[in-house]
Design an enzyme around this catalytic site. Structure first.
Site, PDB file in Angstrom:
ATOM      1  N   THR A   1      -0.214  26.798  23.956  1.00  0.00           N
ATOM      2  CA  THR A   1      -0.426  26.724  22.507  1.00  0.00           C
ATOM      3  C   THR A   1      -0.278  25.318  21.931  1.00  0.00           C
ATOM      4  OG1 THR A   1       0.182  29.045  22.191  1.00  0.00           O
ATOM      5  CG2 THR A   1       0.377  27.604  20.269  1.00  0.00           C
TER       6      THR A   1
ATOM      7  N   ASP B   1       0.863  -1.184   0.000  1.00  0.00           N
ATOM      8  CA  ASP B   1       0.000   0.000   0.000  1.00  0.00           C
ATOM      9  C   ASP B   1       0.896   1.229   0.000  1.00  0.00           C
ATOM     10  OD1 ASP B   1      -1.892   1.983   0.436  1.00  0.00           O
ATOM     11  OD2 ASP B   1      -2.148   1.495   2.571  1.00  0.00           O
TER      12      ASP B   1
ATOM     13  N   GLY C   1     -10.264   6.924  -4.673  1.00  0.00           N
ATOM     14  CA  GLY C   1      -8.957   6.382  -4.340  1.00  0.00           C
ATOM     15  C   GLY C   1      -9.011   4.892  -4.067  1.00  0.00           C
TER      16      GLY C   1
ATOM     17  N   ASP D   1      -7.236   3.108  -2.208  1.00  0.00           N
ATOM     18  CA  ASP D   1      -7.114   2.767  -0.785  1.00  0.00           C
ATOM     19  C   ASP D   1      -8.476   2.795  -0.109  1.00  0.00           C
ATOM     20  OD1 ASP D   1      -7.236   5.546  -1.161  1.00  0.00           O
ATOM     21  OD2 ASP D   1      -5.889   5.998   0.507  1.00  0.00           O
TER      22      ASP D   1
END
Length: 252
Positions: A181, A9, A101, A103
């Site tokens: 953050t 893959d 796609g 996949d």
């Protein structure tokens, strides 16, 4: 062993490979980072000799061709998986299946097959988390209803960092409301992905009248797994679908 069948893959970031055993089941898989990697280094980690390589690729054409060249030197045969309008009971919603796609197609094959064996007649929502986050809904009649595509949390972080350099591309942890953050970035980007998945589950139940089984796969799925307790974690879903392709595919 020199005469083996392998499933591969090729995504936008990693190449996942695994052997097929004599019964066609997927063996132990490994993931090789290829983004920015030297292809010679990648070649050194591939099996030296293979009988057949079954390849699913959504990577750019240049990388796909480069990998095919590497495989041609060590494989007796290479088979490229392609999205089809129908696969057994499964019917794809796209008017042009080639635009879906491969996949996503293979992951749907594997998820539908698993759900049919454990919860027949139950809808399925397949969520892949890689460079992109993809969602595909299959109804109780094995019809692909359609899907959604969004940036994955990792891609969101990278895009923010490219536009605002002081926003770090990694680090932090997911919390409900962050007080720094890095944590705020994780919480926002992961929270956006969770929101899309949860909204898709709710929309699917409204549309189909039944709650779908959620299958989660992909390299970025680990980050979401603990926060989606109802999800069935299936990291090899694409390879499992490719193994089913290999079981039926015939040489040209």
């Amino acid at each position: 062993m020199s005469r083996q069948r392998w499933v591969m893959d090729l995504g936008n970031t990693r190449l996942k490979i695994a052997p097929l055993d004599l019964d066609g089941r997927v063996g132990e898989a490994i993931a090789l980072e290829h983004r920015g990697a030297d292809l010679a280094a990648l070649a050194a980690r591939l099996p030296p000799r293979m009988e057949v390589a079954y390849l699913a690729s959504v990577a750019d054409e240049g990388l796909r061709v480069a990998l095919l060249d590497l495989l041609a030197a060590r494989c007796q045969r290479i088979s490229l998986a392609r999205t089809q309008r129908r696969w057994g009971e499964l019917r794809i919603a796209y008017a042009d299946p080639a635009r879906l796609g491969v996949d996503r197609f293979l992951a749907m094959i594997a998820a539908h097959d698993h759900a049919r064996g454990t919860h027949p007649g139950t809808p399925v929502l397949v969520c892949g988390v890689g460079t992109a986050l993809t969602l595909d809904l299959i109804d109780a009649e094995a019809r692909h209803v359609g899907g959604r595509i969004a940036p994955s949390p990792t891609l969101m972080r990278q895009a923010l960092n490219q536009q605002v350099a002081q926003l770090p591309p990694s680090g932090g942890r997911y919390v409900d409301f962050a007080v720094d953050t890095p944590d705020a970035l994780v919480s926002g980007c992961v929270g956006a992905a969770l929101g899309l998945i949860e909204r898709s589950l709710a929309d699917a139940q409204t549309r189909l009248g039944a709650a779908p089984i959620l299958y989660l796969h992909g390299g970025g799925g680990e980050e979401l797994r603990a926060l989606l307790r109802q999800a069935r974690w299936s990291p090899r879903l694409v390879l499992d679908g490719l193994a089913q392709w290999a079981a039926i595919e015939k040489p040209a």
